[in-house]
Write an enzyme that holds these catalytic residues in place. Structure first.
Site, PDB file in Angstrom:
ATOM      1  N   ASP A 115       0.827  -1.198   0.000  1.00  0.00           N
ATOM      2  CA  ASP A 115       0.000   0.000   0.000  1.00  0.00           C
ATOM      3  C   ASP A 115       0.865   1.254   0.000  1.00  0.00           C
ATOM      4  OD1 ASP A 115       0.544   0.928   2.712  1.00  0.00           O
ATOM      5  OD2 ASP A 115      -0.746  -0.668   3.431  1.00  0.00           O
ATOM      6  N   ILE A 116       0.262   2.392  -0.198  1.00  0.00           N
ATOM      7  CA  ILE A 116       0.999   3.638  -0.386  1.00  0.00           C
ATOM      8  C   ILE A 116       1.889   3.982   0.808  1.00  0.00           C
ATOM      9  CG2 ILE A 116      -0.887   5.085   0.495  1.00  0.00           C
ATOM     10  CD1 ILE A 116      -0.079   7.137  -1.716  1.00  0.00           C
TER      11      ILE A 116
END
Length: 272
Positions: A115-116
């Site tokens: 994820d980011i």
């Protein structure tokens, strides 16, 4: 008349998976749905492609010949926080694929996602079948993460995380937890999981009201993030490393094509 029974050539599933068009399982489903044709005739599961054949997917021609001698390539990319694992982001955030070298044919496939807000090891390959094997739940590939948390964690909490806790999508646990020290409010642990559910590591800690302030993947199966590999740079596996990865994925009998110029050191992509 189709090409069923032809002994020369290569199976359609193998050719298209190598080119990153889809996994073999997906391609077999397309065949059963009648979406693939050779020379205008529906494809059967055992059909092979040979020189001169015209292959169509959803009535659009596929230039399959360029996949036949496609060498397998695998990159270890050190993803920084802030990049997203997608080809295009509607919000305009930086994406990992713009940091990778361009391929003359095929495309890079990410083996799983980060994820980011998670950094660290991201495997990418141009071999769709290899990517599918490494991501498939049945393979049970270990993922190891370095985690920085705020505050102290009791032995009882660690025991619960190893025994398993109920999350909104089912029970989950850490297969291993190791304390790596830390000063003040920050403590470092290395944890191992054998599945790739979305944000699983964060959600496990958060289920015990533990705040994760940093998360980095340091290993995926047998592949470890090199200590000297800086963020936004990549390392390409050499031929021996590729063979070991194929063996790990249960594809030892499908030796990867050898790269003409194997790259054995870290590379920094060009600027955006």
């Amino acid at each position: 008349m189709g090409v069923t029974g032809v002994v020369d050539g290569e199976r359609i599933q193998k050719v298209l998976a190598r080119g990153g068009i889809g996994s073999r399982r997906e391609i077999e489903r397309w065949i059963s749905e009648g979406r693939l044709k050779i020379n205008g005739n529906p494809v059967g599961l055992g059909d092979r492609l040979k020189e001169g054949d015209r292959l169509f997917l959803n009535d659009r021609i596929v230039n399959w010949e360029k996949f036949v001698e496609q060498p397998t390539r695998v990159l270890l990319y050190h993803k920084p926080v802030g990049e997203v694992v997608t080809r295009r982001d509607p919000e305009g955030r930086p994406v990992v694929f713009t940091q990778l070298p361009k391929l003359a044919v095929s495309r890079w496939i990410a083996v799983g996602r980060l994820d980011i807000n998670t950094s660290g090891l991201l495997l990418v390959t141009n071999n769709g079948e290899l990517a599918n094997r490494l991501m498939h739940p049945s393979t049970q590939v270990e993922r190891e993460y370095a985690v920085r948390i705020l505050g102290n964690v009791s032995e009882a909490t660690l025991a619960r995380l190893k025994e398993g806790v109920e999350l909104e999508d089912g029970k989950a646990k850490f297969d291993d937890i190791k304390f790596y020290g830390g000063e003040g409010a920050n403590k470092w642990f290395n944890v191992t999981v054998a599945e790739g559910r979305n944000r699983l590591v964060r959600r496990l800690w958060e289920s015990q009201e533990v705040v994760v302030s940093r998360l980095m993947r340091v290993r995926y199966g047998p592949v470890v993030l090199p200590e000297r590999l800086k963020a936004r740079t990549f390392y390409e596996l050499n031929d021996k490393e590729l063979e070991l990865l194929f063996e790990f994925a249960g594809m030892a009998n499908e030796k990867p094509a050898i790269n003409a110029k194997p790259e054995s050191k870290a590379h920094k992509p060009g600027k955006r």
